[in-house]
Design a protein around this motif. Structure first.
Motif, short mmCIF file in Angstrom:
data_model
loop_
_atom_site.label_atom_id
_atom_site.label_comp_id
_atom_site.label_asym_id
_atom_site.label_seq_id
_atom_site.Cartn_x
_atom_site.Cartn_y
_atom_site.Cartn_z
N ARG A 182 0.81 -1.22 0.00
CA ARG A 182 0.00 0.00 0.00
C ARG A 182 0.85 1.27 0.00
N ILE A 183 1.91 1.29 0.82
CA ILE A 183 2.67 2.54 0.96
C ILE A 183 4.17 2.34 0.85
N GLY A 184 4.63 1.14 0.46
CA GLY A 184 6.06 0.87 0.38
C GLY A 184 6.45 0.23 -0.94
N ASP A 185 7.59 -0.46 -0.93
CA ASP A 185 8.13 -1.11 -2.11
C ASP A 185 7.89 -2.61 -2.02
N PRO A 186 7.04 -3.18 -2.89
CA PRO A 186 6.73 -4.61 -2.82
C PRO A 186 7.96 -5.51 -2.92
N GLN A 187 9.04 -5.01 -3.52
CA GLN A 187 10.26 -5.82 -3.64
C GLN A 187 10.76 -6.25 -2.27
N MET A 188 10.50 -5.42 -1.25
CA MET A 188 10.90 -5.74 0.11
C MET A 188 10.26 -7.05 0.58
N VAL A 189 8.97 -7.23 0.26
CA VAL A 189 8.26 -8.44 0.66
C VAL A 189 8.74 -9.65 -0.15
N ILE A 190 8.96 -9.45 -1.44
CA ILE A 190 9.45 -10.55 -2.27
C ILE A 190 10.79 -11.06 -1.73
N GLU A 191 11.67 -10.12 -1.38
CA GLU A 191 12.97 -10.52 -0.81
C GLU A 191 12.79 -11.22 0.53
N LEU A 192 11.87 -10.73 1.34
CA LEU A 192 11.59 -11.35 2.64
C LEU A 192 11.17 -12.80 2.48
N LEU A 193 10.29 -13.06 1.51
CA LEU A 193 9.69 -14.39 1.38
C LEU A 193 10.49 -15.34 0.50
N THR A 194 11.55 -14.84 -0.12
CA THR A 194 12.35 -15.73 -0.98
C THR A 194 13.78 -15.93 -0.48
N THR A 195 14.22 -15.10 0.46
CA THR A 195 15.60 -15.24 0.95
C THR A 195 15.75 -16.45 1.86
N ASP A 196 16.95 -17.00 1.91
CA ASP A 196 17.29 -18.05 2.85
C ASP A 196 18.32 -17.56 3.86
N ASP A 197 18.57 -16.24 3.85
CA ASP A 197 19.53 -15.62 4.76
C ASP A 197 18.76 -15.02 5.95
N PRO A 198 18.95 -15.56 7.18
CA PRO A 198 18.20 -15.05 8.34
C PRO A 198 18.41 -13.57 8.60
N GLN A 199 19.61 -13.04 8.34
CA GLN A 199 19.88 -11.64 8.60
C GLN A 199 19.09 -10.75 7.64
N ILE A 200 19.13 -11.11 6.35
CA ILE A 200 18.35 -10.34 5.37
C ILE A 200 16.86 -10.42 5.71
N ALA A 201 16.40 -11.61 6.09
CA ALA A 201 14.98 -11.79 6.44
C ALA A 201 14.58 -10.88 7.59
N LEU A 202 15.41 -10.79 8.63
CA LEU A 202 15.08 -9.96 9.78
C LEU A 202 15.08 -8.48 9.41
N GLU A 203 16.02 -8.07 8.56
CA GLU A 203 16.06 -6.67 8.11
C GLU A 203 14.79 -6.32 7.33
N ARG A 204 14.38 -7.22 6.42
CA ARG A 204 13.17 -6.95 5.63
C ARG A 204 11.92 -6.99 6.51
N ALA A 205 11.89 -7.91 7.47
CA ALA A 205 10.74 -8.00 8.37
C ALA A 205 10.62 -6.73 9.22
N ASP A 206 11.76 -6.20 9.67
CA ASP A 206 11.74 -4.95 10.44
C ASP A 206 11.19 -3.80 9.60
N LYS A 207 11.56 -3.76 8.32
CA LYS A 207 11.04 -2.72 7.44
C LYS A 207 9.53 -2.87 7.25
N CYS A 208 9.09 -4.12 7.13
CA CYS A 208 7.64 -4.37 7.05
C CYS A 208 6.94 -3.85 8.29
N GLU A 209 7.54 -4.09 9.45
CA GLU A 209 6.95 -3.65 10.71
C GLU A 209 6.87 -2.12 10.76
N GLN A 210 7.95 -1.46 10.38
CA GLN A 210 7.95 0.01 10.37
C GLN A 210 6.91 0.55 9.39
#
Length: 692
Positions: free
Chosen positions: A304-332
């Protein structure tokens, strides 16, 4: 008493109580072991036999037809994908920016990479492109050497872009679930559950469900299903619930399976999302509500108000650090989305009340203002429907607020309004938009919701056209929020056995709504406003008539109605409350009304003042005074006024003093010729004169 004064005291609603079927419920209870109250809930969902109930509760027991026999283009789609993989041909996915589109994109990316494909994706910009695949995206794919395009959650109405892709020599598979246009695009294959028979168990699939079918069928054909099913089943579960797809057929079957897997998710992105959402990893089973209202919004907010690429990266990465960074951005992003929704909702309410906008006369609410974020006004529209009980069309200018002022002053480029619509049961949004079609630019949707744009100069004409349409299908009695109720219940029936049996009917959602019960003549023992930041919710202690049993309740966003009257009929859902190691069953209030006479359960009632005939020379009325509700009765000799806390003011005719208290033994004398009693008595006498 005016409707406005009632609404200030508690929600003005209409109740629709399901017709009870005691004999059928008893038979179903005996054959299934379910409590009669639970059996009635199942009957209300058109399930009346033991076999049907068993399939409903245990959907895995149902024999499913193969998707290959249901989707006529599925076999061709599998072959196109297999050939592209074998030839090393580039595959491109065109998704969408909502939760369904983003989870669909992530699902196919994971699946195709697992199968050895060269694959990339694109998602149109909500602000620049609008919904769905377009010619720009198609031409960019062609320039990148793409040979096969798969659309997910879009494409069924994109005739020109698909025709352009075919013209450029690309193959196209459309996977979508939206309504079919009169003319289908010239794709190589089209997979859409709207093309299936009404009895097909695949009929209710969302976009992510169609993507799941394609992924599984292709993996099975290649013999590479191992290690793929669980991860993409989790994405199916997340997308289906967040998209509010109907929870029937295979949706119900696969969701039950997926929900069991989610607490121990194999995807680091979902693990991170649950962490930022503070979902306890030790939960044995994650409920759909936790997905829909805790994980889903965090994904939807980005679209709705951000970059959908952030979610795609969140749901396709296998790197826990990248996942947590993207999840934090989703939360914000979700926090920002909540703030925007709250701000716009308050501004819209102020606009409705202060203008004032004549929504009752129009039978539809159209509210437009500059500076509102396009991405969240649909959420605000839903909240306004809940508040006012009418169809809502909410819009804002496509330009920023300063640009709107400049264009108005300079009379330059035409201003455009873009908006969202949400509806009530009796009003079809898509039909309403069609009725205004010649005044609109782009528009689309279905019965319950839609989106639209039009020239700002057409605003008054659009309002008038929507008013005409609303008057064709809505009556005045429809203009109140509808509360649908399953059955009457006593507080003595509310226990852990009832709650656990109801939980067995999960998942809840469209097509399988959570049960709502009602109890008559309940006393509000305690009530107070609560909230972490603003005190916008209401916490209550309740006691049923003729019973010492008390139960706690919560009423979300009802603090404005505090204090509620002392005695009410209540409509509610059940919820489990965990606090300091203790678990209890509480009520979540969804409806209230003044106590009614126990005439019939099969009624549609409202919170209008009860006008009672004069009996034995007693005249009665319900009225509001200084923001509170009072009940009064008058005989030739005495006037009695009771407030919502049980205090009674008794005044004898011609006597300058009265008695005030909860009983005559506790009552104290007061001078009724002085404030505030004189004004209260005057209001009571006026209410009696009006109501009798």
């Amino acid at each position: 008493m005016s409707d406005r004064s009632i609404r200030q005291s508690f929600p003005t609603q209409r109740w629709q109580i399901a017709t009870p079927s005691p004999d059928t419920a008893k038979e179903l209870s005996v054959s299934t072991g379910l409590l009669p109250l639970v059996a009635q809930v199942i009957i209300n969902r058109d399930i009346a036999t033991a076999d049907a109930a068993h399939t409903y509760i245990e959907p895995e027991s149902q024999d499913l037809p193969s998707p290959l026999s249901e989707f006529k283009d599925l076999a061709a789609s599998v072959e196109l994908i297999k050939n592209a993989i074998a030839d090393g041909e580039q595959i491109a996915i065109c998704g969408d920016y909502d939760a369904d589109g983003m989870t669909s994109t992530a699902l196919l990316l994971r699946a195709l990479k697992h199968l050895g494909a060269k694959v990339d994706y694109a998602i149109p910009s909500r602000m620049k492109d609008g919904y769905g695949i377009n010619e720009r995206i198609v031409e960019e794919f062609a320039e990148q050497g793409v040979g096969l395009i798969l659309t997910v959650d879009n494409g069924i109405s994109a005739y020109e872009p698909i025709a352009r892709a075919i013209e450029l020599g690309l193959s196209v598979i459309i996977t979508d679930h939206h309504d079919l246009p009169e003319k289908l695009p010239p794709a190589d294959a089209i997979l859409n559950p709207k093309m299936l028979s009404e009895t097909s168990p695949y009929k209710g699939l969302a976009g992510v469900g169609v993507a799941y079918v394609v992924a599984i069928a292709t993996a099975q054909s290649l013999g590479k299903i191992k290690g793929l099913t669980n991860p993409i089943l989790e994405l199916f579960t997340l997308g289906t619930i967040a998209d509010l797809a109907p929870l029937v057929g295979v949706n119900r079957r696969w969701l039950k399976r997926g929900l069991r897997a989610l607490p121990n998710s194999e995807l680091v992105g979902i693990q991170a999302l649950m962490e930022v959402a503070e979902i306890n990893e030790t939960q044995k089973q994650l409920k759909p509500d936790d997905i829909g209202f805790r994980l889903g919004p965090r994904i939807n907010a980005v679209g709705r108000i951000g970059d959908p690429q952030m979610v795609i990266e969140l749901l396709t990465t296998d790197d826990p650090q990248i996942a947590l960074e993207r999840a934090d951005k989703c939360e914000q992003t979700n926090r920002k989305r909540r703030q925007l929704c709250e701000q716009i909702e308050q501004e819209a309410i102020a606009l409705v009340e202060s203008t004032p906008i004549p929504w009752k006369e129009s039978r539809v609410l159209v509210v437009v203002s500059a500076g509102w974020h396009h991405g969240v006004i649909g959420i605000v529209a839903s909240r306004l429907v809940e508040r006012y009980g009418v169809p809502v069309f909410i819009g804002t200018y496509e330009e920023e607020e300063e640009e709107v002022k400049e264009k108005k002053e300079a009379n330059k480029t035409p201003l455009m309004i873009r908006g969202s619509a949400r509806s009530i049961d009796e009003f079809n949004v898509f039909d309403a938009l069609n009725y205004c079609g010649d005044l609109l630019g782009k528009y689309g949707g279905h019965r319950a919701a839609g989106g639209f744009s039009f020239l700002a100069e057409n605003l008054e004409a659009v309002k008038q056209r929507l008013r005409e349409f609303a008057h064709k299908c809505l009556e005045v009695e429809h203009l109140k929020p509808l509360v649908k109720i399953d059955a009457e219940a006593s507080f003595s029936q509310i226990d852990f056995e009832l709650y656990q049996q109801l939980e067995g009917l999960q998942p809840w959602g469209i097509g399988n709504s959570p049960p709502v019960f009602w109890t008559r003549n309940v006393r509000v023992v305690e009530q107070r406003a609560i909230g972490k930041t603003a005190k916008i919710h209401l916490k209550l202690t309740l006691q049923e008539a003729n019973s010492s049993t008390k139960i706690k309740a919560i009423a979300w966003r009802w603090a404005e109605y505090c204090p509620l009257p002392e005695y009410l009929d209540l409509a509610y859902k059940l919820q489990e409350n965990h606090w300091q190691g203790n678990t209890s069953i509480e009520l979540e209030l969804v409806g209230v009304r003044l106590p009614q006479t126990p005439a019939s359960n099969n009624i549609s009632a409202t919170n209008q003042p009860i006008k009672k005939p004069i009996q034995n020379n007693i005249q009665k009325a319900v009225f509001t005074h200084s923001g509170r509700i009072y009940v009064c009765s008058k005989t030739p000799k005495e006037l009695r006024i009771r407030n919502d806390r049980g205090n009674v003011l008794a005044v004898s005719q011609g006597n300058p003093t009265g008695l005030l208290g909860k009983s005559r033994d506790e009552a104290k004398e007061v001078n009724v010729t002085q404030a505030p009693y004189f004004q209260l008595i005057k209001a009571a006498l006026q209410a009696i004169a009006e109501d009798n």
